[in-house]
Design a protein around this motif. Structure first.
Motif, PDB file in Angstrom:
ATOM      1  N   GLY A 142      45.511 -47.247  26.883  1.00  8.23           N
ATOM      2  CA  GLY A 142      46.209 -46.587  27.765  1.00  8.23           C
ATOM      3  C   GLY A 142      45.426 -45.191  28.027  1.00  8.23           C
ATOM      4  O   GLY A 142      46.092 -44.099  28.128  1.00  8.23           O
ATOM      5  N   LEU A 143      44.131 -45.376  28.152  1.00 10.29           N
ATOM      6  CA  LEU A 143      43.254 -44.020  28.326  1.00 10.29           C
ATOM      7  C   LEU A 143      42.523 -44.038  29.761  1.00 10.29           C
ATOM      8  O   LEU A 143      41.560 -43.269  29.913  1.00 10.29           O
ATOM      9  CB  LEU A 143      42.125 -44.347  27.259  1.00 10.29           C
ATOM     10  CG  LEU A 143      42.675 -44.187  25.671  1.00 10.29           C
ATOM     11  CD1 LEU A 143      41.395 -44.491  24.746  1.00 10.29           C
ATOM     12  CD2 LEU A 143      43.219 -43.028  25.434  1.00 10.29           C
ATOM     13  N   ALA A 169      39.035 -41.581  23.025  1.00  7.48           N
ATOM     14  CA  ALA A 169      40.458 -41.493  22.415  1.00  7.48           C
ATOM     15  C   ALA A 169      40.820 -40.091  21.780  1.00  7.48           C
ATOM     16  O   ALA A 169      41.793 -39.787  21.736  1.00  7.48           O
ATOM     17  CB  ALA A 169      40.760 -42.691  21.492  1.00  7.48           C
ATOM     18  N   HIS A 170      39.475 -39.562  21.118  1.00  2.06           N
ATOM     19  CA  HIS A 170      39.638 -38.417  20.351  1.00  2.06           C
ATOM     20  C   HIS A 170      39.284 -37.183  20.967  1.00  2.06           C
ATOM     21  O   HIS A 170      39.306 -35.751  20.494  1.00  2.06           O
ATOM     22  CB  HIS A 170      39.232 -38.647  18.925  1.00  2.06           C
ATOM     23  CG  HIS A 170      40.043 -39.669  18.214  1.00  2.06           C
ATOM     24  ND1 HIS A 170      41.287 -39.543  17.719  1.00  2.06           N
ATOM     25  CD2 HIS A 170      39.583 -41.117  18.238  1.00  2.06           C
ATOM     26  CE1 HIS A 170      41.748 -40.625  17.184  1.00  2.06           C
ATOM     27  NE2 HIS A 170      40.799 -41.523  17.558  1.00  2.06           N
ATOM     28  N   GLY A 171      38.365 -37.065  22.069  1.00  2.14           N
ATOM     29  CA  GLY A 171      37.908 -36.198  22.692  1.00  2.14           C
ATOM     30  C   GLY A 171      36.699 -35.210  21.791  1.00  2.14           C
ATOM     31  O   GLY A 171      36.410 -34.363  22.170  1.00  2.14           O
ATOM     32  N   VAL A 172      35.809 -36.014  21.331  1.00  2.00           N
ATOM     33  CA  VAL A 172      34.784 -35.755  20.372  1.00  2.00           C
ATOM     34  C   VAL A 172      33.435 -36.521  20.776  1.00  2.00           C
ATOM     35  O   VAL A 172      33.469 -37.541  20.759  1.00  2.00           O
ATOM     36  CB  VAL A 172      35.015 -35.684  18.906  1.00  2.00           C
ATOM     37  CG1 VAL A 172      33.576 -35.074  18.271  1.00  2.00           C
ATOM     38  CG2 VAL A 172      36.178 -34.751  18.593  1.00  2.00           C
ATOM     39  N   ALA A 173      32.527 -35.860  21.351  1.00  2.00           N
ATOM     40  CA  ALA A 173      31.175 -36.522  21.823  1.00  2.00           C
ATOM     41  C   ALA A 173      30.304 -36.286  20.637  1.00  2.00           C
ATOM     42  O   ALA A 173      30.032 -35.089  20.316  1.00  2.00           O
ATOM     43  CB  ALA A 173      30.767 -35.751  23.109  1.00  2.00           C
ATOM     44  N   ALA A 212      28.318 -54.930  33.785  1.00  2.00           N
ATOM     45  CA  ALA A 212      28.965 -55.370  32.546  1.00  2.00           C
ATOM     46  C   ALA A 212      29.346 -54.215  31.743  1.00  2.00           C
ATOM     47  O   ALA A 212      30.729 -54.410  31.131  1.00  2.00           O
ATOM     48  CB  ALA A 212      28.228 -56.582  32.365  1.00  2.00           C
ATOM     49  N   LEU A 213      28.767 -53.445  31.217  1.00  2.00           N
ATOM     50  CA  LEU A 213      29.074 -52.388  30.276  1.00  2.00           C
ATOM     51  C   LEU A 213      30.335 -51.548  30.911  1.00  2.00           C
ATOM     52  O   LEU A 213      31.053 -51.143  30.286  1.00  2.00           O
ATOM     53  CB  LEU A 213      27.821 -51.723  29.913  1.00  2.00           C
ATOM     54  CG  LEU A 213      28.122 -50.445  28.803  1.00  2.00           C
ATOM     55  CD1 LEU A 213      28.814 -50.884  27.622  1.00  2.00           C
ATOM     56  CD2 LEU A 213      26.802 -49.762  28.582  1.00  2.00           C
ATOM     57  N   ALA A 214      30.150 -51.176  32.163  1.00  2.00           N
ATOM     58  CA  ALA A 214      31.022 -50.439  32.813  1.00  2.00           C
ATOM     59  C   ALA A 214      32.530 -51.188  32.871  1.00  2.00           C
ATOM     60  O   ALA A 214      33.393 -50.344  32.527  1.00  2.00           O
ATOM     61  CB  ALA A 214      30.528 -50.017  34.307  1.00  2.00           C
ATOM     62  N   ARG A 215      32.443 -52.255  33.011  1.00  5.29           N
ATOM     63  CA  ARG A 215      33.681 -53.113  33.172  1.00  5.29           C
ATOM     64  C   ARG A 215      34.374 -53.086  31.573  1.00  5.29           C
ATOM     65  O   ARG A 215      35.541 -53.044  31.433  1.00  5.29           O
ATOM     66  CB  ARG A 215      33.395 -54.316  33.645  1.00  5.29           C
ATOM     67  CG  ARG A 215      32.998 -54.627  35.138  1.00  5.29           C
ATOM     68  CD  ARG A 215      33.157 -55.878  35.844  1.00  5.29           C
ATOM     69  NE  ARG A 215      32.048 -56.668  35.230  1.00  5.29           N
ATOM     70  CZ  ARG A 215      30.887 -56.860  36.069  1.00  5.29           C
ATOM     71  NH1 ARG A 215      30.732 -56.203  37.084  1.00  5.29           N
ATOM     72  NH2 ARG A 215      29.745 -57.507  35.540  1.00  5.29           N
ATOM     73  N   ARG A 216      33.432 -53.295  30.586  1.00  9.95           N
ATOM     74  CA  ARG A 216      33.836 -53.151  29.243  1.00  9.95           C
ATOM     75  C   ARG A 216      34.389 -52.004  28.934  1.00  9.95           C
ATOM     76  O   ARG A 216      35.555 -51.736  28.286  1.00  9.95           O
ATOM     77  CB  ARG A 216      32.707 -53.529  28.238  1.00  9.95           C
ATOM     78  CG  ARG A 216      33.228 -53.555  26.924  1.00  9.95           C
ATOM     79  CD  ARG A 216      34.122 -54.852  26.617  1.00  9.95           C
ATOM     80  NE  ARG A 216      34.813 -54.533  25.095  1.00  9.95           N
ATOM     81  CZ  ARG A 216      36.049 -54.230  24.992  1.00  9.95           C
ATOM     82  NH1 ARG A 216      36.653 -53.507  26.093  1.00  9.95           N
ATOM     83  NH2 ARG A 216      36.475 -54.123  23.820  1.00  9.95           N
ATOM     84  N   LEU A 217      34.031 -50.606  29.220  1.00  6.16           N
ATOM     85  CA  LEU A 217      34.249 -49.392  29.201  1.00  6.16           C
ATOM     86  C   LEU A 217      35.749 -49.392  29.952  1.00  6.16           C
ATOM     87  O   LEU A 217      36.621 -48.621  29.495  1.00  6.16           O
ATOM     88  CB  LEU A 217      33.573 -48.389  29.657  1.00  6.16           C
ATOM     89  CG  LEU A 217      31.984 -48.215  28.865  1.00  6.16           C
ATOM     90  CD1 LEU A 217      31.193 -47.129  29.326  1.00  6.16           C
ATOM     91  CD2 LEU A 217      32.138 -48.112  27.425  1.00  6.16           C
ATOM     92  N   LEU A 218      35.969 -49.969  30.938  1.00  7.36           N
ATOM     93  CA  LEU A 218      37.170 -49.952  31.894  1.00  7.36           C
ATOM     94  C   LEU A 218      38.207 -50.563  31.130  1.00  7.36           C
ATOM     95  O   LEU A 218      39.399 -50.134  31.041  1.00  7.36           O
ATOM     96  CB  LEU A 218      36.922 -50.505  33.149  1.00  7.36           C
ATOM     97  CG  LEU A 218      37.786 -50.144  34.455  1.00  7.36           C
ATOM     98  CD1 LEU A 218      37.979 -48.694  34.574  1.00  7.36           C
ATOM     99  CD2 LEU A 218      37.422 -50.893  35.547  1.00  7.36           C
ATOM    100  N   ARG A 219      37.815 -51.769  30.637  1.00  4.84           N
ATOM    101  CA  ARG A 219      38.803 -52.582  29.832  1.00  4.84           C
ATOM    102  C   ARG A 219      39.310 -51.760  28.522  1.00  4.84           C
ATOM    103  O   ARG A 219      40.223 -51.915  28.147  1.00  4.84           O
ATOM    104  CB  ARG A 219      38.167 -53.906  29.276  1.00  4.84           C
ATOM    105  CG  ARG A 219      38.124 -54.854  30.623  1.00  4.84           C
ATOM    106  CD  ARG A 219      38.133 -56.266  30.058  1.00  4.84           C
ATOM    107  NE  ARG A 219      37.230 -56.519  28.905  1.00  4.84           N
ATOM    108  CZ  ARG A 219      35.780 -56.824  29.141  1.00  4.84           C
ATOM    109  NH1 ARG A 219      35.360 -56.881  30.329  1.00  4.84           N
ATOM    110  NH2 ARG A 219      35.030 -57.177  28.104  1.00  4.84           N
ATOM    111  N   HIS A 220      38.450 -51.009  27.847  1.00 10.78           N
ATOM    112  CA  HIS A 220      38.613 -50.535  26.591  1.00 10.78           C
ATOM    113  C   HIS A 220      39.680 -49.300  27.190  1.00 10.78           C
ATOM    114  O   HIS A 220      40.630 -49.213  26.331  1.00 10.78           O
ATOM    115  CB  HIS A 220      37.517 -49.668  26.013  1.00 10.78           C
ATOM    116  CG  HIS A 220      37.795 -48.623  25.034  1.00 10.78           C
ATOM    117  ND1 HIS A 220      37.942 -47.351  25.381  1.00 10.78           N
ATOM    118  CD2 HIS A 220      37.986 -48.544  23.746  1.00 10.78           C
ATOM    119  CE1 HIS A 220      38.366 -46.344  24.347  1.00 10.78           C
ATOM    120  NE2 HIS A 220      38.160 -47.492  23.263  1.00 10.78           N
TER     121      HIS A 220
END
Length: 575
Positions: free
Chosen positions: A524-525, A404-408, A511-519
């Protein structure tokens, strides 16, 4: 007396070093003729002319997982025996000088671990307050074979200044000529010194009369570092008046697991201090990179502004930071730059009923052989339910900051703090980001708020070149998070939960990948997620052993299998 709560003590220090050296060599492509027999759960390989074998297999991200005490090498008669670490080092593809350095660091690791196992009494780590627990999680890096090298430390130094013994000590203070010292303080200088030195400040002021602090400023130094620097250029500083010793003063401190960061021994809410130490530990010399010292307060303010600007960081993705709001650097641009430096950092603030643990405590093993988190899993419905909660509390805030903010942020076991209530994850705190926060200006949500780091340190000026905080590609940002948080941290936890508590580890990562996809879909990211390019066949991770052996830039990282590939490949939408 019970045995030490240390996997090294049970596995044997030499055995653990050998195992992690073998795993790293396999993982980073330094081994040849590698064969994995999944049915027999064996791995065979060759280092030079040396044939080796072990029980084990390959885990997520292609991580080799060798069972403790099972590495064997073929001898001249065709038989098999356990190898010493030095024999494996000599077979590695590296220069003689690099192999000699690594062998010395591994020998030091074994010696310090053996001392811990024989000397230190057992403490129930689950009952310790945060600062003491931060010292007691003494297993070290779970992947790097030189996980407790501390080159330059004697056993006496280890006993006095290592976190394992957790002995409090006061810091020596120096008075340094002002033209030799740069500092960034959050308040007036006298108030800052008073908070650290208390009544000792009056004593110091009398010592400095008549000039007082008009021409000089005060600075602490680690006692080990003071003795070390006296053998080099700093000795001339003491002779010509650029610096003067004032003796020990102020607060008492205890070392954290990172060695150079010290917690206040008497007030858990007081700031901690990170001091330069010319000690080699794992892959790095533990000085403070001079280009990341004076920029630390500005970076902290910016990151805290980002957190404050997003309501989700106060609710759904609760995130707290320990700001680094004061910094000192002596001899900027000179031979002592980075060797005489300090950064002060906030300490965790807990609400009633909360407790805090370093993230790497989650995969630590206790004296009875159980995992540190075992009672939590039993109390909260098992590994799968508890881990799902951990993802929401600890993974998604870091991921939201990136996406969302572009900072790692380099979120790994040592610089993440999990806050819990009776073992149930509540929120995450991040610390120690002055060297390891990255951004891409075009990917930052509010680029006009990025500090002018080049105005603080000219090394940061100019176009992004992937050397400082500014990166050239969002994909590089993703590498920092996937490497530190997933490959070398969360994967340690899932590996142990699978072996001890029946977790379906192979199923967890999709499952974690799917959660990141849902996020991404929820906020709207999706386009920003694709920009991270984490859906390819491989993920890039650091080659920590290869770097230790002197590998060039083209060999300092390698591609590993990507368990997110089928879920996060380009064009995917939320399900």
């Amino acid at each position: 007396m019970l045995s030490r709560p240390d996997a090294v003590a049970r596995e044997g220090a030499e055995e653990r070093v050998v195992r992690q050296l073998a795993e790293a060599a396999l993982y980073e492509g330094l081994a040849e003729d590698v064969a994995v027999d999944e049915r027999a759960e064996t791995i065979t390989w060759r280092l030079g002319r040396t044939k080796l074998r072990a029980r084990g297999g390959i885990g997520p991200f292609g991580r080799p997982r060798i069972e403790a005490g099972t590495v064997e090498m073929e001898d001249a008669s065709g038989g098999w025996r356990k190898p010493e670490a030095a024999l494996l080092v000599n077979a590695l593809p590296a220069s003689p000088e690099a192999r000699e350095r690594l062998a010395a660091e591994l020998a030091q690791t074994v010696a310090l671990c053996d001392w811990n196992a024989k000397t230190l009494p057992y403490r129930d780590r689950r009952t310790l307050p945060f600062a003491l627990l931060d010292a007691a999680i003494d297993e070290g890096h779970a992947y790097h074979p030189a996980f407790k090298a501390r080159t330059g430390f004697t056993l006496a130094d280890h006993r006095r200044y290592g976190p394992e013994a957790a002995e409090p000590f006061r810091l020596p203070w120096l008075v340094i000529r002002r033209d030799c010292l740069d500092q960034v303080l959050p308040e007036a200088e006298d108030r800052f010194y008073s908070g650290l030195l208390g009544e000792d400040l009056d004593r110091i002021a009398r010592l400095l009369e008549p000039a007082g602090l008009r021409t000089h400023a005060l600075m602490p130094i680690h006692p080990w570092q003071l003795q070390y620097l006296k053998t080099g250029p700093f000795a001339q500083w003491l002779t010509d008046g650029r610096a003067r010793e004032l003796g020990e003063a102020g607060r008492r401190y205890r070392p954290s697991q990172s060695l150079r960061t010290l917690h206040d021994a008497d007030d858990p809410t007081a700031p901690s201090v990170k001091l330069a130490m010319s000690v080699m530990s794992t892959s790095s010399l533990r000085i403070l990179d001079p280009h990341f010292v004076l920029t630390a307060p500005a970076l902290s303010r910016w990151l805290c502004e980002i957190v404050a600007s997003d309501p989700l960081f106060r609710t759904r993705y609760r995130l707290d930071l320990l700001p680094e709001d004061a910094a000192m650097l002596a001899d900027r641009g000179g031979p002592l730059a980075g060797q005489l430096a300090a950064i002060w950092r906030g300490s965790p603030r807990l609400e009633p009923g909360e407790a805090a643990v370093p993230f790497n405590a989650l995969w630590a093993q206790e004296a009875d052989g159980s995992l540190f988190v075992a009672p939590w899993l039993e109390a909260h419905g098992g590994a799968e339910r508890w881990l799902a909660r951990l993802v929401e509390v600890a993974v998604l805030p870091v991921w939201h900051m990136l996406l969302a903010h572009g900072v790692a942020l380099e979120a790994h076991g040592q610089n993440m703090i999990l806050v819990h209530r009776d073992g149930w994850p509540e929120r995450v705190i991040l610390r120690d980001f002055h060297e390891s926060a990255e951004y891409v200006r075009e990917f930052v949500r509010a680029p006009d708020r990025i500090p002018d780091f080049g105005a603080i340190d000219p090394a940061h000026a100019g176009p992004a070149d992937d050397r400082f905080h500014a990166m050239r590609s969002p994909a590089v940002l993703a590498e920092l998070v996937t490497d530190s948080l997933f490959v070398f941290s969360l994967a340690e936890l899932t590996h142990r939960l699978a072996r001890r508590h029946g977790l379906d580890e192979a199923g967890f990562w999709p499952a974690l990948a799917r959660r990141l996809l849902r996020h991404a879909a929820e906020h709207g990211l999706e386009a920003r997620l694709e920009a991270l390019e984490i859906g390819g066949a491989g993920l890039r991770v650091e080659s920590l052993l290869s770097r230790k052996l002197g590998a060039g830039a083209d060999q300092s990282s390698h591609l590993v299998p990507n368990p997110f590939r089928s879920i996060l490949k380009p064009g995917k939408t939320a399900r």
